[in-house]
Scaffold this motif. Structure first.
Motif, PDB file in Angstrom:
ATOM      1  N   PRO A   3      -9.115 -19.013  19.030  1.00  0.00           N
ATOM      2  CA  PRO A   3      -8.631 -19.135  17.651  1.00  0.00           C
ATOM      3  C   PRO A   3      -8.006 -20.480  17.312  1.00  0.00           C
ATOM      4  CG  PRO A   3      -8.097 -16.977  18.511  1.00  0.00           C
ATOM      5  CD  PRO A   3      -8.643 -17.758  19.659  1.00  0.00           C
ATOM      6  N   SER A   4      -7.203 -21.044  18.219  1.00  0.00           N
ATOM      7  CA  SER A   4      -6.548 -22.327  17.910  1.00  0.00           C
ATOM      8  C   SER A   4      -7.558 -23.448  17.776  1.00  0.00           C
ATOM      9  CB  SER A   4      -5.511 -22.654  18.992  1.00  0.00           C
ATOM     10  OG  SER A   4      -4.433 -21.743  18.939  1.00  0.00           O
ATOM     11  N   THR A   5      -8.555 -23.463  18.642  1.00  0.00           N
ATOM     12  CA  THR A   5      -9.604 -24.473  18.544  1.00  0.00           C
ATOM     13  C   THR A   5     -10.401 -24.309  17.254  1.00  0.00           C
ATOM     14  OG1 THR A   5      -9.782 -24.670  20.946  1.00  0.00           O
ATOM     15  CG2 THR A   5     -11.681 -25.379  19.637  1.00  0.00           C
ATOM     16  N   ALA A   6     -10.694 -23.066  16.898  1.00  0.00           N
ATOM     17  CA  ALA A   6     -11.453 -22.812  15.671  1.00  0.00           C
ATOM     18  C   ALA A   6     -10.689 -23.303  14.446  1.00  0.00           C
ATOM     19  CB  ALA A   6     -11.752 -21.318  15.555  1.00  0.00           C
ATOM     20  N   LEU A   7      -9.415 -22.968  14.379  1.00  0.00           N
ATOM     21  CA  LEU A   7      -8.597 -23.395  13.233  1.00  0.00           C
ATOM     22  C   LEU A   7      -8.557 -24.906  13.133  1.00  0.00           C
ATOM     23  CD1 LEU A   7      -6.477 -23.193  10.988  1.00  0.00           C
ATOM     24  CD2 LEU A   7      -4.751 -22.798  12.748  1.00  0.00           C
ATOM     25  N   ALA A   8      -8.282 -25.595  14.225  1.00  0.00           N
ATOM     26  CA  ALA A   8      -8.179 -27.051  14.204  1.00  0.00           C
ATOM     27  C   ALA A   8      -9.500 -27.687  13.805  1.00  0.00           C
ATOM     28  CB  ALA A   8      -7.735 -27.559  15.582  1.00  0.00           C
ATOM     29  N   THR A   9     -10.600 -27.157  14.321  1.00  0.00           N
ATOM     30  CA  THR A   9     -11.918 -27.706  14.001  1.00  0.00           C
ATOM     31  C   THR A   9     -12.212 -27.606  12.514  1.00  0.00           C
ATOM     32  OG1 THR A   9     -12.746 -27.124  16.198  1.00  0.00           O
ATOM     33  CG2 THR A   9     -14.384 -27.501  14.469  1.00  0.00           C
ATOM     34  N   VAL A  10     -11.915 -26.455  11.927  1.00  0.00           N
ATOM     35  CA  VAL A  10     -12.191 -26.256  10.500  1.00  0.00           C
ATOM     36  C   VAL A  10     -11.278 -27.123   9.644  1.00  0.00           C
ATOM     37  CG1 VAL A  10     -12.143 -24.574   8.624  1.00  0.00           C
ATOM     38  CG2 VAL A  10     -13.104 -23.938  10.842  1.00  0.00           C
ATOM     39  N   LEU A  11      -9.989 -27.188   9.959  1.00  0.00           N
ATOM     40  CA  LEU A  11      -9.061 -27.995   9.162  1.00  0.00           C
ATOM     41  C   LEU A  11      -9.485 -29.457   9.142  1.00  0.00           C
ATOM     42  CD1 LEU A  11      -5.472 -26.686  10.046  1.00  0.00           C
ATOM     43  CD2 LEU A  11      -6.689 -26.452   7.880  1.00  0.00           C
ATOM     44  N   VAL A  12      -9.768 -30.019  10.313  1.00  0.00           N
ATOM     45  CA  VAL A  12     -10.150 -31.430  10.382  1.00  0.00           C
ATOM     46  C   VAL A  12     -11.469 -31.655   9.647  1.00  0.00           C
ATOM     47  CG1 VAL A  12     -10.869 -33.275  11.943  1.00  0.00           C
ATOM     48  CG2 VAL A  12      -8.848 -31.888  12.484  1.00  0.00           C
ATOM     49  N   PRO A 187      -9.743 -26.354  24.460  1.00  0.00           N
ATOM     50  CA  PRO A 187     -11.027 -25.665  24.283  1.00  0.00           C
ATOM     51  C   PRO A 187     -11.374 -24.788  25.491  1.00  0.00           C
ATOM     52  CG  PRO A 187     -11.193 -27.970  23.650  1.00  0.00           C
ATOM     53  CD  PRO A 187      -9.859 -27.816  24.299  1.00  0.00           C
ATOM     54  N   THR A 188     -11.902 -23.608  25.222  1.00  0.00           N
ATOM     55  CA  THR A 188     -12.290 -22.666  26.273  1.00  0.00           C
ATOM     56  C   THR A 188     -13.666 -22.091  25.958  1.00  0.00           C
ATOM     57  OG1 THR A 188     -11.123 -20.918  25.072  1.00  0.00           O
ATOM     58  CG2 THR A 188      -9.910 -22.025  26.851  1.00  0.00           C
ATOM     59  N   ASP A 189     -14.278 -21.494  26.975  1.00  0.00           N
ATOM     60  CA  ASP A 189     -15.610 -20.895  26.812  1.00  0.00           C
ATOM     61  C   ASP A 189     -15.495 -19.431  26.429  1.00  0.00           C
ATOM     62  OD1 ASP A 189     -16.880 -23.272  27.449  1.00  0.00           O
ATOM     63  OD2 ASP A 189     -16.768 -22.854  29.596  1.00  0.00           O
ATOM     64  N   ASP A 190     -14.853 -19.191  25.267  1.00  0.00           N
ATOM     65  CA  ASP A 190     -14.707 -17.828  24.788  1.00  0.00           C
ATOM     66  C   ASP A 190     -15.995 -17.370  24.112  1.00  0.00           C
ATOM     67  OD1 ASP A 190     -11.938 -19.216  24.685  1.00  0.00           O
ATOM     68  OD2 ASP A 190     -11.467 -17.076  24.729  1.00  0.00           O
ATOM     69  N   GLU A 191     -16.000 -16.122  23.716  1.00  0.00           N
ATOM     70  CA  GLU A 191     -17.135 -15.601  22.957  1.00  0.00           C
ATOM     71  C   GLU A 191     -17.237 -16.326  21.620  1.00  0.00           C
ATOM     72  OE1 GLU A 191     -16.001 -11.645  21.005  1.00  0.00           O
ATOM     73  OE2 GLU A 191     -14.613 -11.773  22.703  1.00  0.00           O
TER      74      GLU A 191
END
Length: 583
Positions: A3-12, A187-191
């Motif tokens: 979730p944290s990686t997803a949020l940061a990616t979208v914001l930037v 970043p992690t190798d999540d689903e």
């Protein structure tokens, strides 16, 4: 993707799509998702990333990056005191009307008030100094999150640029996006994320180019209430101070000169200034001349912060004062009789506001003001100030800068020395942080100007101003380095106070420790520690020659002057001005 990686990616991603081109990152653990997202955006050629280890300097670097481009820069920090260190830059951006996005990482809300490490209440930390803020909840693996995050980024840019309100143009300034982030922070190798991470909103999102935004701001400003000049006092003086939007200074001067009114201006904005009375503060400093040529009305345009004679004119009994600000907050003053929002900057010079009448003018009186400025300029040009003075350094800098240069002025004496200097003949843009006029962050702000623009960029500041942001010299070997030459007028202390009440001879006993504050710092050694070129300048010709070298990387030119002579020099200037005006 977590979730944290997803949020940061979208914001930037959305910030870049909304026009952001520069981001300043301070290292931290909680902000790691944002750091990785910014790095990927730079690798893709979508923005330029600047990494700084000092949050206070980082905030001012972001301010400098946005000051002339009018495109918000993003500054990113981790949680805790890192956020508080941005407050000086946020205050300057607020008062100076500079667009900026403050993006701070935070612990989850449930940790506030529990004593958790590096956790405080970050929402609201900047008080009323921001245009808009949001406390974004920690992301969860649910649908609908991407659209919500994109809206946060879009709203941040919209409010930072002032693209709000009924007209679509409001007051630019800083905004605060506080983002709660949970582990894992790398970043992690999540689903896969449950919805497309690159899903776009339905409305158009093409980024606005800097020039288009600036033109939109200036053009839309003309819809505000205008000044009816057809029934106003004939003896009108226009004072122009610092204005945030490029082009406003020239437009204000055109508006005033088309009506035959004399114009006095602080040094900020573009040069040369053929229609501005030279040495304005000195013209106003002679009470005998001013008593016989007093205006009936003064129109104050923008922020006027430098000169006591200007402030005295605004308080002069019997003078009607009207304020024209670039934005409404600038003109909310109790000492003016009328307040006008921005209304003079986009009108054709041949058009008179208020129904097409003729602006009243007293041509003989107006010509007397212009003639006074010419006499004063001629008299002062005959005798240059002594080289061991800040005034002489300012004159040499103005003479030595190449055509088309940008000059950033530190606060305190240097800005006032330039204000008193003779007219600049070549093309030049002068910039300063006059929102709060502090000495904070001046090296970093000047660096931001240099990194955002291709014109040769210089700065002129005193030694205390320079030392107050010496961390602005701290640019790592992996970072883009600004092409910036900094001229430091070193009088070993607070020279500005020699010109104020604490510097009166009767108060000499307590002056040096409380106000003079000598530091004895070896600026050459300080620059060497930061791998910054340093040169001790001994003569005027040496300084002029050094300024002819186009800035390449960071360079410091140090000129030592005598602080003890400031007060006498200014007294002599006023005496010579009075003699020239009475001639």
């Amino acid at each position: 993707m977590n979730p944290s990686t997803a949020l940061a990616t979208v914001l930037v991603d959305e910030l870049v799509r909304r026009g952001v081109r520069h981001a300043v990152l301070c290292p931290g653990s909680r902000s790691a998702p944002l750091a990785y997202a910014l790095q990927e955006a730079e690798r893709a050629g979508r923005l330029t990333l600047h990494v700084r280890v000092d949050e206070r300097s980082a905030g001012f670097l972001a301010l400098g990056l946005a000051k002339l481009t009018r495109v918000p820069a993003v500054v990113v920090t981790t949680s805790g005191t890192a956020v508080a260190n941005l407050h000086p830059a946020v205050l300057e951006a607020h008062h100076g009307v500079v667009p900026m996005v403050v993006l701070t990482a935070d612990r989850p809300v449930e940790l506030r008030g529990t004593g958790a490490n590096q956790t405080t209440v970050q929402p609201g930390i900047f008080g009323d100094a921001i245009r808009w803020s949001v406390d974004a909840d920690a992301p969860r693996r649910t649908t609908g999150e991407v659209a919500r995050w994109r809206q946060v980024a879009a709203d941040a840019v919209r409010h930072a640029t002032g693209a709000t309100g009924a007209t679509g143009v409001g007051e630019p300034g800083p905004v605060h996006v506080n983002v709660q982030l949970r582990d894992p922070l790398v970043p992690t190798d999540d689903e896969p994320w449950p919805e497309p991470i690159d899903e776009r909103p339905s409305e158009p999102t093409e980024p606005t180019e800097p020039t288009e935004h600036t033109e939109a701001v200036v053009a839309a400003a003309g819809s505000a209430t205008t000044i009816d000049v057809s029934r106003e006092p004939a003896r009108t003086v226009v004072l122009v101070g610092d204005l945030p939007e490029p082009g406003q200074f020239e437009a204000a001067v055109r508006w005033a000169t088309a009506r035959g009114w004399p114009v006095l201006a602080e040094p900020f904005g573009t040069h040369p200034r053929r229609d501005v009375i030279p040495h304005g503060p000195l013209v106003l400093s002679d009470p005998r001349w001013l008593d016989s040529h007093a205006p009936q009305r003064v129109i104050a345009v923008g922020r006027l912060t430098l000169s006591r004679p200007v402030a005295a004119l605004l308080r002069r009994p019997g003078v009607r004062v009207e304020a024209v600000g670039a934005h409404a907050w600038i003109v909310s003053r109790p000492d003016v009789q009328q307040v006008h929002p921005i209304s003079v900057f986009d009108a054709p010079v041949e058009e008179v506001h208020g129904g097409g009448g003729t602006a009243p003018r007293d041509e003989v009186w107006s010509e007397a003001w212009r003639a006074a400025g010419e006499r004063l300029a001629a008299a002062l040009a005959e005798d240059e100030p002594p080289w061991n003075s800040g005034a002489a350094v300012a004159e040499a800098v103005l003479a030595g800068l190449p055509v088309g240069a940008t000059l950033f002025l530190g606060s305190s004496n240097t800005a006032r020395d330039v204000d008193l200097s003779g007219p600049r003949r070549g093309e030049l843009r002068v910039v300063a942080s006059r929102g709060l006029a502090g000495i904070d962050g001046c090296v970093s702000t000047a660096s931001g100007l240099a990194l955002a623009d291709s014109s040769p960029t210089y700065a002129l500041m005193g030694d205390l101003t320079f030392l107050h942001d010496s961390n602005g010299l701290l640019v790592g070997p992996l970072e883009p380095r600004p092409d910036l030459t900094v001229v430091v007028t070193n009088d070993d202390g607070g020279g500005i106070f020699t010109l104020l009440e604490p510097g009166e001879p009767a108060r000499a006993r307590d002056f040096e420790r409380l106000f003079g504050t000598p530091t004895g710092v070896d600026l050459a050694a300080l620059c060497a520690a930061h791998d910054v070129r340093h040169e001790q300048v001994l003569t005027r010709d040496q300084l002029v020659d050094a300024l002819a070298e186009r800035p390449s990387g960071l360079r410091v030119l140090e000129v030592r002057v005598d602080r003890g002579g400031h007060r006498d020099l200014h007294d002599q200037l006023r005496q010579r001005a009075a003699a020239a005006l009475q001639a």
